[in-house]
Design an enzyme around this catalytic site. Sequence first.
Site, PDB file in Angstrom:
ATOM      1  CB  SER A 198      -0.820   0.153   1.177  1.00  0.00           C
ATOM      2  OG  SER A 198      -1.637   1.231   1.492  1.00  0.00           O
TER       3      SER A 198
ATOM      4  CE1 TYR B 242      -4.110  -2.035   4.712  1.00  0.00           C
ATOM      5  CE2 TYR B 242      -3.103  -0.012   4.532  1.00  0.00           C
ATOM      6  CZ  TYR B 242      -3.704  -0.945   3.946  1.00  0.00           C
ATOM      7  OH  TYR B 242      -3.743  -0.961   2.524  1.00  0.00           O
TER       8      TYR B 242
END
Length: 257
Positions: free
Chosen positions: A147, A160
């Site tokens: 990401s 995350y």
Amino acid sequence: MNKLEFHLEGQTALVTGAGRGIGKAIAIGLAESGSEVVLVSRTFSEIEETAAYIQEHTGRRAIALAADVTSREQLEETFREAIVEMGRLDILVNNAGMNIRTPALEVTDEQWETIMQTNLKSAFMASQIAGQHMKDQGGGKIVNISSVGGHTALRTGVVYGSTKAAMIHMTKVLAMEWGKYGIRVNAVGPWYFHTPLTEKLLNDAKYLGEIIERTPLQRVGELHEVVGPVIFLASDAAGYITGQTLLVDGGMSIYGF
């Protein structure tokens, strides 16, 4: 360059988290590029439906295997079954992942463990299992779905972001160790894309406005725009690329968020 270098004819790919969103789009895209596909997810009905769609619309073989990717035992059984059914494994896409949006001061131990197990440990275990097969086979390709949050700090994303940053570094280390076996390991780092998981956030006009303001291309990504980079990294067109992370973010990482 011969355009056939982008094709995946005669190859087999396994995609985790293939039931919806980015994973589903990648599985379909790989099949459209010539690969047979193994779809893995906890929710069998979703991947069964996608496998049927792939076979009907592309003519490529596709099988659905339900598994909890945080379980080594289930992953090992899934890979065994996939290889028996397909005969080989050329491409692994580690897409399974999740997030619990929580301010850092409020993150619980349970949230930490859940996100770490799903996003990072599962990808390592799958890579390790696939890596052994690819070594014995004489080569292969692994594409990790990281990401932009693993590169740039994002609000309420400490766990995350940590998993995705670790995935970027894991990509480098595995590429370094396994290059001698003909295994290429790369990653893709998406920003916001239209998926079922982002639908609620993107329906918030204020939040969407903030995203667009910080994205040079002034829009959210469409799924085919992340599928293309994955196909490229899995193809012979990227034959001399390994250990890299391609940020597919509309330029967002230029600024930070």
